[in-house]
Design a protein around this motif. Structure first.
Motif, PDB file in Angstrom:
ATOM      1  N   ARG A 168      43.825  25.096  -7.085  1.00 56.52           N
ATOM      2  CA  ARG A 168      44.725  25.570  -6.498  1.00 56.52           C
ATOM      3  C   ARG A 168      44.342  25.688  -4.746  1.00 56.52           C
ATOM      4  NH1 ARG A 168      45.199  31.086  -8.589  1.00 56.52           N
ATOM      5  NH2 ARG A 168      43.154  30.727 -10.275  1.00 56.52           N
ATOM      6  N   ILE A 169      43.761  25.180  -4.089  1.00 58.91           N
ATOM      7  CA  ILE A 169      43.741  25.599  -2.399  1.00 58.91           C
ATOM      8  C   ILE A 169      43.553  23.822  -2.071  1.00 58.91           C
ATOM      9  CG2 ILE A 169      42.056  27.313  -3.321  1.00 58.91           C
ATOM     10  CD1 ILE A 169      39.291  25.424  -1.797  1.00 58.91           C
ATOM     11  N   SER A 170      43.436  22.915  -3.256  1.00 62.25           N
ATOM     12  CA  SER A 170      44.217  21.706  -2.821  1.00 62.25           C
ATOM     13  C   SER A 170      45.422  20.683  -2.874  1.00 62.25           C
ATOM     14  CB  SER A 170      43.202  20.832  -2.797  1.00 62.25           C
ATOM     15  OG  SER A 170      41.259  21.136  -2.576  1.00 62.25           O
ATOM     16  N   LYS A 171      46.395  22.088  -3.518  1.00 62.68           N
ATOM     17  CA  LYS A 171      47.567  20.969  -3.536  1.00 62.68           C
ATOM     18  C   LYS A 171      48.412  20.896  -1.890  1.00 62.68           C
ATOM     19  CE  LYS A 171      47.732  24.235  -7.934  1.00 62.68           C
ATOM     20  NZ  LYS A 171      49.155  24.907  -9.232  1.00 62.68           N
ATOM     21  N   THR A 172      48.108  21.807  -1.668  1.00 57.70           N
ATOM     22  CA  THR A 172      48.702  21.639  -0.001  1.00 57.70           C
ATOM     23  C   THR A 172      48.026  21.677   0.766  1.00 57.70           C
ATOM     24  OG1 THR A 172      49.804  23.634   0.098  1.00 57.70           O
ATOM     25  CG2 THR A 172      51.101  22.224  -1.351  1.00 57.70           C
ATOM     26  N   PRO A 173      48.542  20.886   2.014  1.00 56.66           N
ATOM     27  CA  PRO A 173      47.385  21.690   3.488  1.00 56.66           C
ATOM     28  C   PRO A 173      47.631  23.224   4.225  1.00 56.66           C
ATOM     29  CG  PRO A 173      48.808  19.614   3.741  1.00 56.66           C
ATOM     30  CD  PRO A 173      49.365  20.440   2.566  1.00 56.66           C
ATOM     31  N   LEU A 174      49.070  23.677   3.665  1.00 54.61           N
ATOM     32  CA  LEU A 174      49.374  25.626   3.528  1.00 54.61           C
ATOM     33  C   LEU A 174      48.842  26.074   2.617  1.00 54.61           C
ATOM     34  CD1 LEU A 174      50.809  27.879   4.762  1.00 54.61           C
ATOM     35  CD2 LEU A 174      52.823  27.532   2.930  1.00 54.61           C
ATOM     36  N   ALA A 175      47.660  25.783   1.145  1.00 51.17           N
ATOM     37  CA  ALA A 175      46.801  26.521   0.413  1.00 51.17           C
ATOM     38  C   ALA A 175      45.641  26.748   1.008  1.00 51.17           C
ATOM     39  CB  ALA A 175      47.099  25.581  -1.167  1.00 51.17           C
ATOM     40  N   PHE A 176      45.303  25.348   1.514  1.00 50.32           N
ATOM     41  CA  PHE A 176      44.244  25.204   2.296  1.00 50.32           C
ATOM     42  C   PHE A 176      43.916  26.495   3.445  1.00 50.32           C
ATOM     43  CE2 PHE A 176      40.296  23.034   4.038  1.00 50.32           C
ATOM     44  CZ  PHE A 176      39.790  23.475   3.250  1.00 50.32           C
ATOM     45  N   GLU A 177      44.637  26.516   4.245  1.00 50.31           N
ATOM     46  CA  GLU A 177      44.646  26.797   5.077  1.00 50.31           C
ATOM     47  C   GLU A 177      44.772  28.809   5.196  1.00 50.31           C
ATOM     48  OE1 GLU A 177      43.982  25.814   8.934  1.00 50.31           O
ATOM     49  OE2 GLU A 177      43.383  24.127   7.441  1.00 50.31           O
ATOM     50  N   THR A 178      45.325  28.688   3.727  1.00 51.16           N
ATOM     51  CA  THR A 178      45.492  30.050   3.221  1.00 51.16           C
ATOM     52  C   THR A 178      44.313  30.471   2.961  1.00 51.16           C
ATOM     53  OG1 THR A 178      47.598  29.738   2.600  1.00 51.16           O
ATOM     54  CG2 THR A 178      46.843  31.542   1.884  1.00 51.16           C
ATOM     55  N   ALA A 179      43.516  29.427   2.544  1.00 46.13           N
ATOM     56  CA  ALA A 179      43.078  29.659   1.725  1.00 46.13           C
ATOM     57  C   ALA A 179      41.785  30.521   2.725  1.00 46.13           C
ATOM     58  CB  ALA A 179      41.806  28.819   0.855  1.00 46.13           C
ATOM     59  N   LYS A 180      41.306  29.561   3.964  1.00 45.79           N
ATOM     60  CA  LYS A 180      40.426  29.890   4.617  1.00 45.79           C
ATOM     61  C   LYS A 180      40.151  31.671   5.809  1.00 45.79           C
ATOM     62  CE  LYS A 180      41.379  25.986   7.337  1.00 45.79           C
ATOM     63  NZ  LYS A 180      41.272  25.585   8.850  1.00 45.79           N
ATOM     64  N   ILE A 181      42.145  31.859   6.585  1.00 46.48           N
ATOM     65  CA  ILE A 181      42.629  32.426   6.227  1.00 46.48           C
ATOM     66  C   ILE A 181      42.282  34.351   5.511  1.00 46.48           C
ATOM     67  CG2 ILE A 181      43.963  34.300   7.530  1.00 46.48           C
ATOM     68  CD1 ILE A 181      45.916  31.903   7.888  1.00 46.48           C
ATOM     69  N   ALA A 182      42.296  33.502   4.163  1.00 48.92           N
ATOM     70  CA  ALA A 182      42.145  35.197   3.240  1.00 48.92           C
ATOM     71  C   ALA A 182      40.406  35.193   3.398  1.00 48.92           C
ATOM     72  CB  ALA A 182      42.476  34.493   1.951  1.00 48.92           C
ATOM     73  N   VAL A 183      39.598  33.860   3.572  1.00 45.82           N
ATOM     74  CA  VAL A 183      38.382  33.915   3.057  1.00 45.82           C
ATOM     75  C   VAL A 183      37.904  34.250   4.353  1.00 45.82           C
ATOM     76  CG1 VAL A 183      36.191  32.539   2.367  1.00 45.82           C
ATOM     77  CG2 VAL A 183      38.027  32.452   1.590  1.00 45.82           C
ATOM     78  N   SER A 184      38.279  34.429   5.255  1.00 44.99           N
ATOM     79  CA  SER A 184      37.611  34.066   6.870  1.00 44.99           C
ATOM     80  C   SER A 184      37.611  36.050   6.769  1.00 44.99           C
ATOM     81  CB  SER A 184      38.725  34.037   8.069  1.00 44.99           C
ATOM     82  OG  SER A 184      37.832  32.415   8.054  1.00 44.99           O
ATOM     83  N   CYS A 185      39.097  36.509   6.574  1.00 47.30           N
ATOM     84  CA  CYS A 185      40.063  37.507   6.333  1.00 47.30           C
ATOM     85  C   CYS A 185      38.240  38.792   5.697  1.00 47.30           C
ATOM     86  CB  CYS A 185      40.617  37.925   6.034  1.00 47.30           C
ATOM     87  SG  CYS A 185      42.179  38.186   7.153  1.00 47.30           S
ATOM     88  N   ARG A 186      38.459  38.067   4.074  1.00 45.78           N
ATOM     89  CA  ARG A 186      37.215  39.112   3.446  1.00 45.78           C
ATOM     90  C   ARG A 186      35.952  38.828   4.129  1.00 45.78           C
ATOM     91  NH1 ARG A 186      38.484  40.210  -1.798  1.00 45.78           N
ATOM     92  NH2 ARG A 186      36.807  41.634  -1.545  1.00 45.78           N
ATOM     93  N   SER A 187      35.616  37.589   5.261  1.00 43.36           N
ATOM     94  CA  SER A 187      34.136  37.724   5.363  1.00 43.36           C
ATOM     95  C   SER A 187      34.137  38.803   6.251  1.00 43.36           C
ATOM     96  CB  SER A 187      33.655  36.831   6.056  1.00 43.36           C
ATOM     97  OG  SER A 187      34.214  36.320   6.949  1.00 43.36           O
ATOM     98  N   ILE A 188      34.772  39.203   7.532  1.00 44.47           N
ATOM     99  CA  ILE A 188      34.862  40.002   8.501  1.00 44.47           C
ATOM    100  C   ILE A 188      34.463  41.065   7.862  1.00 44.47           C
ATOM    101  CG2 ILE A 188      36.685  40.631  10.247  1.00 44.47           C
ATOM    102  CD1 ILE A 188      37.606  37.692  10.482  1.00 44.47           C
ATOM    103  N   GLU A 189      36.036  41.552   6.901  1.00 47.75           N
ATOM    104  CA  GLU A 189      35.397  43.034   6.353  1.00 47.75           C
ATOM    105  C   GLU A 189      34.585  43.121   5.519  1.00 47.75           C
ATOM    106  OE1 GLU A 189      38.819  45.347   3.371  1.00 47.75           O
ATOM    107  OE2 GLU A 189      37.267  43.033   2.707  1.00 47.75           O
TER     108      GLU A 189
END
Length: 227
Positions: A168-189
């Motif tokens: 799911r997260i390796s389909k495109t560079p954007l997908a991978f970067e999005t995963a990093k942003i989303a998971v970073s937000c969840r860890s901060i939260e």
């Protein structure tokens, strides 16, 4: 939180941003119960786990359920003919990789999610027993191993989340970067949560920390391969 100024893969972002951890917390509770439970050899314990197994199973085959029930309750010190027959049957049915632990945790999750709505007598009895015993096991775990054990287990499960969704997260560079942003937000939260039980706080923080560390590891491996 406003993400309108970012270029994101919406499906990937909301997959992580909206992810509930009900199954993870059920896994954590059952792990504590199996490891630190006070009645792990009792008949009540076996009945409760068997009930959860059947709640969590996706197969409707009677023979599948009987074989899995036998494997759950058998004496692991013995290797009888019946043991070998049961295992051979499960292999033939394609259930040899079926995780009893995850199935039991899934059953517990279903009970917990419906605990206020269920009128099923057996569900209510199972919940009364399991919630009390899981709470006892959690307290025993924390008194012996401390919160580091909870954090370590949560980290592993967070890493598994990423591994299960690599496609799911390796389909495109954007997908991978999005995963990093989303998971970073969840860890901060998770880090900034207030008015939450310390056990849940540690577990959730460990989960998203593990997921973020796995993403960073994958990024390093990808950069190393491209050099």
């Amino acid at each position: 939180m406003d993400f309108t100024n970012y270029s994101l893969d919406g499906k990937v972002f909301y997959f992580f941003w909206n992810r509930q951890l009900h199954f993870f917390f059920a896994q954590l509770s059952i792990r504590c119960l199996l490891t630190w439970g006070l009645e792990t050899n009792s008949l009540s314990h076996r009945i409760a786990l068997t009930y959860l197994l059947h709640k969590g199973l996706k197969t409707n085959s009677l023979f599948d359920r009987l074989a899995l029930t036998y494997v759950l309750n058998r004496d692991h010190k013995k290797n009888s003919l019946f043991d070998r027959l049961a295992r051979a049957y499960l292999v033939r049915r394609g259930l040899e990789k079926n995780s009893l632990f995850d199935t039991i945790a899934r059953g517990f999750m279903h009970l917990l999610k419906r605990r206020r709505q269920t009128e099923n007598f057996f569900d209510q009895m199972a919940l009364m027993y399991l919630v009390r015993r899981c709470d006892d096991a959690v307290h025993k775990c924390l008194s012996v191993r401390g919160f580091s054990d909870v954090f370590d287990f949560a980290e592993v499960e967070g890493r598994k989340l990423i591994d299960r969704n690599l496609q799911r997260i390796s389909k495109t560079p954007l997908a991978f970067e999005t995963a990093k942003i989303a998971v970073s937000c969840r860890s901060i939260e998770a880090f900034h949560q207030e008015n939450i039980d310390e056990f849940e706080y540690t577990a959730e923080l460990g989960y998203w920390t593990g997921a973020l560390e796995r993403l960073r590891q994958l990024e390093k491996e990808k950069n190393f391969e491209s050099d």
